[in-house]
Design a protein around this motif. Structure first.
Motif, PDB file in Angstrom:
ATOM      1  N   THR A   1       0.849  -1.185   0.000  1.00 22.62           N
ATOM      2  CA  THR A   1       0.000   0.000   0.000  1.00 22.62           C
ATOM      3  C   THR A   1       0.885   1.237   0.000  1.00 22.62           C
ATOM      4  N   GLU A   2       0.269   2.401   0.076  1.00 23.67           N
ATOM      5  CA  GLU A   2       1.012   3.661  -0.001  1.00 23.67           C
ATOM      6  C   GLU A   2       2.145   3.702   1.019  1.00 23.67           C
ATOM      7  N   GLY A   3       3.311   4.110   0.562  1.00 22.13           N
ATOM      8  CA  GLY A   3       4.470   4.211   1.433  1.00 22.13           C
ATOM      9  C   GLY A   3       5.246   2.921   1.577  1.00 22.13           C
ATOM     10  N   GLN A   4       4.807   1.863   0.890  1.00 23.39           N
ATOM     11  CA  GLN A   4       5.481   0.566   1.016  1.00 23.39           C
ATOM     12  C   GLN A   4       6.207   0.168  -0.275  1.00 23.39           C
ATOM     13  N   GLU A   5       6.694   1.176  -0.981  1.00 27.80           N
ATOM     14  CA  GLU A   5       7.398   0.897  -2.228  1.00 27.80           C
ATOM     15  C   GLU A   5       8.592  -0.034  -2.024  1.00 27.80           C
ATOM     16  N   GLU A   6       9.253   0.079  -0.872  1.00 25.89           N
ATOM     17  CA  GLU A   6      10.425  -0.758  -0.643  1.00 25.89           C
ATOM     18  C   GLU A   6      10.071  -2.232  -0.600  1.00 25.89           C
ATOM     19  N   LEU A   7       8.846  -2.552  -0.173  1.00 24.61           N
ATOM     20  CA  LEU A   7       8.415  -3.948  -0.193  1.00 24.61           C
ATOM     21  C   LEU A   7       8.401  -4.481  -1.623  1.00 24.61           C
ATOM     22  N   VAL A   8       7.933  -3.645  -2.527  1.00 26.33           N
ATOM     23  CA  VAL A   8       7.876  -4.051  -3.933  1.00 26.33           C
ATOM     24  C   VAL A   8       9.289  -4.193  -4.501  1.00 26.33           C
ATOM     25  N   ARG A   9      10.148  -3.215  -4.197  1.00 21.90           N
ATOM     26  CA  ARG A   9      11.537  -3.287  -4.686  1.00 21.90           C
ATOM     27  C   ARG A   9      12.218  -4.577  -4.230  1.00 21.90           C
ATOM     28  N   ASP A  10      12.113  -4.857  -2.929  1.00 17.01           N
ATOM     29  CA  ASP A  10      12.838  -5.994  -2.365  1.00 17.01           C
ATOM     30  C   ASP A  10      12.289  -7.333  -2.843  1.00 17.01           C
ATOM     31  N   ALA A  11      11.004  -7.367  -3.199  1.00 19.60           N
ATOM     32  CA  ALA A  11      10.375  -8.633  -3.579  1.00 19.60           C
ATOM     33  C   ALA A  11      10.348  -8.862  -5.082  1.00 19.60           C
ATOM     34  N   SER A  12      10.910  -7.942  -5.869  1.00 20.85           N
ATOM     35  CA  SER A  12      10.775  -8.000  -7.323  1.00 20.85           C
ATOM     36  C   SER A  12      12.140  -8.059  -8.014  1.00 20.85           C
ATOM     37  N   ILE A  13      12.096  -8.165  -9.323  1.00 20.15           N
ATOM     38  CA  ILE A  13      13.299  -8.260 -10.151  1.00 20.15           C
ATOM     39  C   ILE A  13      13.467  -6.938 -10.895  1.00 20.15           C
ATOM     40  N   LEU A  14      14.602  -6.278 -10.723  1.00 23.05           N
ATOM     41  CA  LEU A  14      14.888  -5.023 -11.403  1.00 23.05           C
ATOM     42  C   LEU A  14      15.269  -5.315 -12.856  1.00 23.05           C
ATOM     43  N   ALA A  15      14.521  -4.722 -13.788  1.00 25.75           N
ATOM     44  CA  ALA A  15      14.764  -4.989 -15.212  1.00 25.75           C
ATOM     45  C   ALA A  15      16.180  -4.580 -15.618  1.00 25.75           C
ATOM     46  N   ASP A  16      16.664  -3.444 -15.124  1.00 27.96           N
ATOM     47  CA  ASP A  16      18.010  -2.993 -15.476  1.00 27.96           C
ATOM     48  C   ASP A  16      19.082  -3.999 -15.058  1.00 27.96           C
ATOM     49  N   ARG A  17      18.809  -4.723 -13.982  1.00 28.81           N
ATOM     50  CA  ARG A  17      19.794  -5.688 -13.499  1.00 28.81           C
ATOM     51  C   ARG A  17      19.963  -6.838 -14.489  1.00 28.81           C
ATOM     52  N   ILE A  18      18.907  -7.197 -15.203  1.00 30.73           N
ATOM     53  CA  ILE A  18      19.014  -8.254 -16.215  1.00 30.73           C
ATOM     54  C   ILE A  18      19.981  -7.825 -17.316  1.00 30.73           C
ATOM     55  N   ILE A  19      19.879  -6.542 -17.705  1.00 33.02           N
ATOM     56  CA  ILE A  19      20.801  -6.023 -18.719  1.00 33.02           C
ATOM     57  C   ILE A  19      22.236  -6.081 -18.207  1.00 33.02           C
ATOM     58  N   GLU A  20      22.461  -5.676 -16.955  1.00 30.68           N
ATOM     59  CA  GLU A  20      23.801  -5.696 -16.380  1.00 30.68           C
ATOM     60  C   GLU A  20      24.377  -7.110 -16.374  1.00 30.68           C
ATOM     61  N   ARG A  21      23.534  -8.075 -16.040  1.00 39.48           N
ATOM     62  CA  ARG A  21      24.018  -9.455 -15.967  1.00 39.48           C
ATOM     63  C   ARG A  21      24.428  -9.956 -17.355  1.00 39.48           C
ATOM     64  N   LEU A  22      23.648  -9.616 -18.359  1.00 37.02           N
ATOM     65  CA  LEU A  22      24.004 -10.028 -19.720  1.00 37.02           C
ATOM     66  C   LEU A  22      25.272  -9.322 -20.192  1.00 37.02           C
ATOM     67  N   GLN A  23      25.426  -8.057 -19.794  1.00 39.68           N
ATOM     68  CA  GLN A  23      26.672  -7.354 -20.105  1.00 39.68           C
ATOM     69  C   GLN A  23      27.866  -8.039 -19.462  1.00 39.68           C
ATOM     70  N   ASN A  24      27.686  -8.454 -18.219  1.00 42.28           N
ATOM     71  CA  ASN A  24      28.772  -9.130 -17.518  1.00 42.28           C
ATOM     72  C   ASN A  24      29.165 -10.436 -18.211  1.00 42.28           C
ATOM     73  N   ARG A  25      28.199 -11.043 -18.882  1.00 46.93           N
ATOM     74  CA  ARG A  25      28.484 -12.272 -19.630  1.00 46.93           C
ATOM     75  C   ARG A  25      29.067 -11.971 -21.007  1.00 46.93           C
ATOM     76  N   LYS A  26      29.152 -10.664 -21.357  1.00 45.51           N
ATOM     77  CA  LYS A  26      29.760 -10.191 -22.606  1.00 45.51           C
ATOM     78  C   LYS A  26      29.024 -10.720 -23.846  1.00 45.51           C
ATOM     79  N   VAL A  27      27.700 -10.747 -23.762  1.00 46.48           N
ATOM     80  CA  VAL A  27      26.934 -11.128 -24.952  1.00 46.48           C
ATOM     81  C   VAL A  27      27.104 -10.052 -26.020  1.00 46.48           C
ATOM     82  N   ARG A  28      27.033 -10.460 -27.266  1.00 46.86           N
ATOM     83  CA  ARG A  28      27.153  -9.492 -28.357  1.00 46.86           C
ATOM     84  C   ARG A  28      25.867  -8.686 -28.500  1.00 46.86           C
ATOM     85  N   THR A  29      24.734  -9.381 -28.410  1.00 44.50           N
ATOM     86  CA  THR A  29      23.433  -8.743 -28.600  1.00 44.50           C
ATOM     87  C   THR A  29      22.491  -9.195 -27.499  1.00 44.50           C
ATOM     88  N   ALA A  30      21.826  -8.235 -26.857  1.00 38.00           N
ATOM     89  CA  ALA A  30      20.815  -8.530 -25.839  1.00 38.00           C
ATOM     90  C   ALA A  30      19.491  -7.928 -26.289  1.00 38.00           C
TER      91      ALA A  30
END
Length: 482
Positions: free
Chosen positions: A104-133
């Motif tokens: 509910t209102e003011g509980q954004e951190e609950l959503v952050r902690d329980a979810s998957i950050l889309a940007d992090r998926i990009i970072e992980r693929l970069q770390n694997r040095k893929v040519r195209t993501a």
């Protein structure tokens, strides 16, 4: 069978598709799992080894991504598809597992902690040095945390644009900023897939289309379908590819055309041996091109990493190559006259493949290398670049029989713009400026009957402006003071 039309090729193609329907604490979905299965079938046809994950809670989602990490290697093509609930918090996109709490209102951190950050998926693929993501999000649905009689976590539906992507990443969203995606067109719509996925999966299999063309065709079709039920849904894409990427190229011979029986999709199992994609050209120094539109037509500038003794080109696969000529400048690397790196094309030049070749310092001919010319996409990209570089010139004030604010500059580059909003003495742009339609034949000319200014009250102190570009991304809000 499917290959990039670029000189350096990925070793293999690996895809992860995720579909979440069975949410425990937020509204369930009906078609996300079907969407993932359909995309899995589609990608299998395109030579991908596919991993399918369904109804993932937070722990399972993390384990799935770890398996995906291990499946891709340097130089690979990685494809990530997600259908389910997504949520934007402070400009970041989160993919919601099935056990996300009912915040509910003011509980954004609950959503952050329980979810998957889309940007992090990009970072992980970069770390694997893929040519195209390639990342595809069919997750632009209504705010899943809204409840009658409660104050929900702030969010009106839709996801935030991903405008700051690293090189080699392409992403597409099923709807634009502040828009929501349709699961169906009506109660009688029996299609098992969402409006976006049913369209996108079909466009992906069209032979000879690059990713940008697939995205543009999907956007057009989905927008037209949504309009039939008076809904605004315009998919957006964000392209940071250096080269054109073709997932369904043209097969070269009968041996390649013969299709192998499709293997069953795997659910988080060990990946089987994958098809090796063989390059058409082993050189890693293929030219790239920059396209610029002017009143006389197109200027195409080639960039070649190697020192060159001459450059030649032709349109298409037939005909003679033409030399670009030379400049009155010595190349310090070769101590010879520098080849002219640019060519001119007429204003009405159609979409085509430009074949480029060059002579290296050993006198050997390299190429030809294919460079795809798409006039519509090139015009939009060129004008968008100019707008980004000239943001201080978007608006200008003038006092003439009253106070006026001119937006002539924006009109001159309107082909890259979908919508312009301004705010008068406000930091919130809430008024839409009327712009004439784009004329690809003469894109920078302002029609004689257009009015490129607004009349303001003498007391006006400032005007804010926000652009929505043709690809659906949104600019920063710029403020202009008298």
């Amino acid at each position: 069978m499917a290959a990039f039309a670029v000189p350096a090729y990925a070793e293999k193609r690996v895809a992860l598709v995720v579909g979440n329907n069975d949410y425990r604490n937020v509204p369930k979905l009906l078609k996300a799992v079907n969407d993932a299965r359909t995309m899995g079938d589609t990608l299998k046809q395109l030579g991908f080894t596919v991993m399918v994950a369904e109804n993932q809670n937070r722990q399972a989602f993390s384990q799935t991504l770890l398996a995906f990490d291990k499946a891709v290697d340097a130089g690979d093509t990685a494809f990530f598809f997600y259908a389910g609930h997504g949520f934007e918090i402070a400009g970041q996109n989160f993919l919601l597992p099935t056990d996300v709490p009912a915040a509910t209102e003011g509980q954004e951190e609950l959503v952050r902690d329980a979810s998957i950050l889309a940007d992090r998926i990009i970072e992980r693929l970069q770390n694997r040095k893929v040519r195209t993501a390639i990342l595809v999000f069919d997750a632009c649905r209504n705010n899943p945390f809204e409840r009658a009689g409660t104050r929900a976590v702030a969010g009106g539906g839709g996801l935030a644009p991903m405008t700051q992507l690293p090189e080699g990443v392409f992403s597409i969203f099923s709807a634009g900023p502040r828009q929501t995606a349709l699961d169906r067109l009506s109660n009688d719509d029996a299609n098992p897939n969402s409006v976006f996925t049913r369209t996108f999966s079909k466009e992906l299999t069209q032979p000879g289309a690059n990713l940008v063309q697939v995205a543009q065709r999907t956007r057009r079709s989905v927008s037209e379908l949504a309009e039939t039920v008076r809904h605004k849904q315009i998919p957006v894409y964000f392209d940071q590819m250096v080269d054109d990427v073709f997932l369904n190229g043209i097969a070269k011979g009968p041996a390649e055309v013969a299709a192998k029986p499709a293997e069953p999709l795997q659910k988080l199992a060990a990946l089987p041996p994958v098809q090796q994609l063989k390059p058409q050209n082993d050189s890693v120094n293929a030219p790239i091109a920059m396209f610029s539109r002017h009143n006389g037509g197109w200027t195409v500038v080639f960039s070649i990493a190697d020192p060159t003794l001459g450059i030649s080109w032709r349109l298409g696969d037939a005909g003679d190559f033409r030399e670009t000529g030379f400049m009155d400048t010595l190349d310090p690397r070769t101590r010879k006259r520098m080849p002219n790196p640019s060519i001119e094309l007429p204003a009405d030049a159609p979409a085509a493949v430009i074949q480029v070749r060059y002579v290296d310092t050993n006198g050997e001919l390299q190429g030809p290398f294919p460079i795809r010319f798409d006039p519509e996409a090139a015009l939009i990209r060129d004008q968008r670049k100019i707008l980004d570089m000239t943001a201080t010139s978007w608006l200008s004030f003038r006092e003439y029989n009253g106070l006026l604010v001119y937006y002539t500059h924006l009109m001159s580059y309107r082909c890259a713009i979908r919508e312009v909003r301004v705010g008068i003495d406000s930091t919130v742009p809430d008024k839409v400026l009327k712009m004439p339609p784009c004329d690809p034949r003469d894109p920078s000319v302002i029609p004689h009957d257009a009015t490129p200014y607004l009349k303001l009250t003498p007391a006006t102190k400032s005007v804010s402006v926000e652009l929505t570009y043709r690809d659906g991304s949104v600019s920063e809000i710029k403020s202009f003071r008298r």
